[in-house]
Design an enzyme around this catalytic site. Structure first.
Site, PDB file in Angstrom:
ATOM      1  N   LYS A  42       0.811  -1.222   0.000  1.00 52.59           N
ATOM      2  CA  LYS A  42       0.000   0.000   0.000  1.00 52.59           C
ATOM      3  C   LYS A  42       0.842   1.268   0.000  1.00 52.59           C
ATOM      4  O   LYS A  42       0.376   2.347   0.381  1.00 52.59           O
ATOM      5  CB  LYS A  42      -0.980   0.033   1.188  1.00 52.59           C
ATOM      6  CG  LYS A  42      -1.881  -1.177   1.277  1.00 52.59           C
ATOM      7  CD  LYS A  42      -2.539  -1.549  -0.044  1.00 52.59           C
ATOM      8  CE  LYS A  42      -3.416  -0.462  -0.594  1.00 52.59           C
ATOM      9  NZ  LYS A  42      -3.929  -0.774  -1.967  1.00 52.59           N
TER      10      LYS A  42
ATOM     11  N   ARG B  18       4.871   5.480   2.174  1.00 51.07           N
ATOM     12  CA  ARG B  18       3.940   6.594   2.387  1.00 51.07           C
ATOM     13  C   ARG B  18       3.943   6.942   3.865  1.00 51.07           C
ATOM     14  O   ARG B  18       4.503   6.210   4.687  1.00 51.07           O
ATOM     15  CB  ARG B  18       2.535   6.214   1.927  1.00 51.07           C
ATOM     16  CG  ARG B  18       2.416   5.936   0.430  1.00 51.07           C
ATOM     17  CD  ARG B  18       0.958   5.807   0.031  1.00 51.07           C
ATOM     18  NE  ARG B  18       0.267   7.094   0.158  1.00 51.07           N
ATOM     19  CZ  ARG B  18      -1.062   7.236   0.105  1.00 51.07           C
ATOM     20  NH1 ARG B  18      -1.829   6.164  -0.047  1.00 51.07           N
ATOM     21  NH2 ARG B  18      -1.606   8.429   0.218  1.00 51.07           N
TER      22      ARG B  18
ATOM     23  N   SER C 180      -4.797   2.635   4.791  1.00 51.48           N
ATOM     24  CA  SER C 180      -4.991   2.128   3.430  1.00 51.48           C
ATOM     25  C   SER C 180      -4.936   0.606   3.403  1.00 51.48           C
ATOM     26  O   SER C 180      -5.713  -0.051   2.707  1.00 51.48           O
ATOM     27  CB  SER C 180      -3.923   2.720   2.500  1.00 51.48           C
ATOM     28  OG  SER C 180      -4.098   2.253   1.181  1.00 51.48           O
TER      29      SER C 180
ATOM     30  N   TYR D  79      -2.591  10.293 -11.916  1.00 49.50           N
ATOM     31  CA  TYR D  79      -1.894  10.411 -13.191  1.00 49.50           C
ATOM     32  C   TYR D  79      -2.024   9.097 -13.953  1.00 49.50           C
ATOM     33  O   TYR D  79      -1.898   8.011 -13.375  1.00 49.50           O
ATOM     34  CB  TYR D  79      -0.416  10.745 -12.981  1.00 49.50           C
ATOM     35  CG  TYR D  79      -0.160  12.212 -12.781  1.00 49.50           C
ATOM     36  CD1 TYR D  79       0.139  13.041 -13.858  1.00 49.50           C
ATOM     37  CD2 TYR D  79      -0.247  12.781 -11.505  1.00 49.50           C
ATOM     38  CE1 TYR D  79       0.358  14.400 -13.677  1.00 49.50           C
ATOM     39  CE2 TYR D  79      -0.028  14.140 -11.313  1.00 49.50           C
ATOM     40  CZ  TYR D  79       0.273  14.932 -12.405  1.00 49.50           C
ATOM     41  OH  TYR D  79       0.485  16.283 -12.230  1.00 49.50           O
TER      42      TYR D  79
ATOM     43  N   HIS E 171     -10.875   6.063   2.178  1.00 45.35           N
ATOM     44  CA  HIS E 171     -10.623   5.538   3.516  1.00 45.35           C
ATOM     45  C   HIS E 171     -11.804   5.812   4.437  1.00 45.35           C
ATOM     46  O   HIS E 171     -12.456   6.851   4.317  1.00 45.35           O
ATOM     47  CB  HIS E 171      -9.366   6.176   4.110  1.00 45.35           C
ATOM     48  CG  HIS E 171      -8.112   5.786   3.405  1.00 45.35           C
ATOM     49  ND1 HIS E 171      -6.870   6.262   3.791  1.00 45.35           N
ATOM     50  CD2 HIS E 171      -7.888   4.965   2.357  1.00 45.35           C
ATOM     51  CE1 HIS E 171      -5.939   5.751   2.995  1.00 45.35           C
ATOM     52  NE2 HIS E 171      -6.537   4.968   2.119  1.00 45.35           N
TER      53      HIS E 171
END
Length: 345
Positions: A99, A182, A190, A292, A312
């Site tokens: 994730k 992250r 996540s 993107y 979430h």
């Protein structure tokens, strides 16, 4: 009479001479125009991780067409041999983090003409049954590629599985390792969200995130919960550093890859010693998806699967604060080890 025949012969010779000269001039002009139109000049050597400045034109011509047929299994052994295609052990592996954006990173790197990706997660090093099948089994799971290209696979479970660093080291002690991370609390939520979606799809009930992340007996962060444990990046990285020097790792900012992917991809190109080929042309923002998407050429575009970017669930703010406070010292150590600082709370 003789004079007329001679005149006629001279006239025919002049016509033939003019045609010959015209054809020669056309060929010269045609070759010159082809040289000007050729997007990349061919080179004598082969491109590798430590290669030259340019990629052979042949790789660009076949990458999106012919190789696709080979991957689908539609090629004969003779075709494979004629085009010098091989199945190569990866020279770089995206080892995690779950994730963190591993799929997005792999797909974006595949924009580079010198990169060929394994479409599926192989789970060779983290699965005892697969690992027992041997390195040749692993190699045959890889896509066909040209010798000058590099193969990359991703299996995010590698990062947290204890046996994996030693197993990869035994295969190739100089391999390049990519880790995409992250903000730890966001990543944990996540992770939970993905599992929750799977449970709901099977009509199963599941605990709330707060109940899993916080130990109800101590009211402290539950480090036995896998989603929390995975976000303690430094603990896992320290295990890898017993086998590989930090120079063989590159840390990718997964949060930045979502909002501003090109600079992150350029850093990876540099780490892999690849000539810069990915440009802003290859990336365009899809406002509907909020991500993107990828542009390989004027014909072929690709967006990530719809499962990416799940919404979430709302999490109690006090739990988020407690998690961020818990992760903070681990984050600081991670910055110190990797030499890369993130704006994590």
């Amino acid at each position: 009479m003789l004079f007329k025949q001679q005149a006629l012969l001279r006239q025919k010779l002049l016509v033939l001479g003019s045609l010959a000269i015209g054809s020669l001039l056309y060929l010269v002009a045609r070759v010159g125009s082809l040289d000007r139109l050729q997007p990349i000049c061919p080179i004598d050597g082969r491109f590798g991780l430590h290669g030259q400045d340019e990629i052979p034109l042949r790789a660009l011509q076949f990458k999106r067409g012919l190789l696709h047929e080979f991957r689908k299994g539609n090629a004969s052994k003779e075709q494979i041999r004629l085009h010098s295609l091989v199945q190569q052990i990866p020279k770089a592996i995206i080892i995690g983090v779950r994730k963190g954006g591993t799929r997005a990173l792999l797909e974006m790197l595949n924009l580079h003409p010198a990169v060929v990706k394994a479409s599926q997660e192989i789970h060779f090093f983290d699965n005892d049954e697969n690992y027992a099948k041997g390195i040749e089994w692993y190699r045959k799971k890889m896509p066909f590629s040209y010798p000058h290209q590099i193969t990359i696979e991703k299996s995010p479970a590698y990062f947290i599985t204890e046996e994996v660093p030693e197993r990869i080291y035994k295969m190739n002690s100089s391999i390049k390792l990519l880790i995409i991370v992250r903000e730890p609390t966001t990543r944990a939520i996540s992770d939970y969200t993905q599992v929750l979606e799977g449970k709901e799809r099977k009509n199963k009930t599941y605990y709330k995130f707060e109940k899993l992340a916080i130990d109800p007996n101590t009211c402290e962060v539950n480090t036995k919960y896998k989603a929390v444990r995975t976000s303690i990046y430094t603990k896992h990285l320290e295990r890898w550093l017993k086998y590989f020097p930090i120079e063989q790792f590159h840390i990718v900012d997964g949060d930045r890859l979502i909002t501003e992917p090109l600079p992150e991809l350029q850093l990876v190109e540099k780490f892999l010693n690849l000539p810069p080929r990915i440009s802003q042309y290859n990336l365009y923002f899809n406002a509907t998806r909020g991500f993107y998407c990828l542009r390989f050429n004027i014909v072929f575009n690709k967006c990530l699967a719809g499962s990416k970017g799940r919404i979430h669930p709302e999490v109690d703010s006090s739990v988020i604060t407690k998690l961020r406070k818990f992760f903070h010292p681990f984050n600081q150590k991670f910055y110190q080890i990797t030499g890369r600082t993130f704006n994590w709370p």
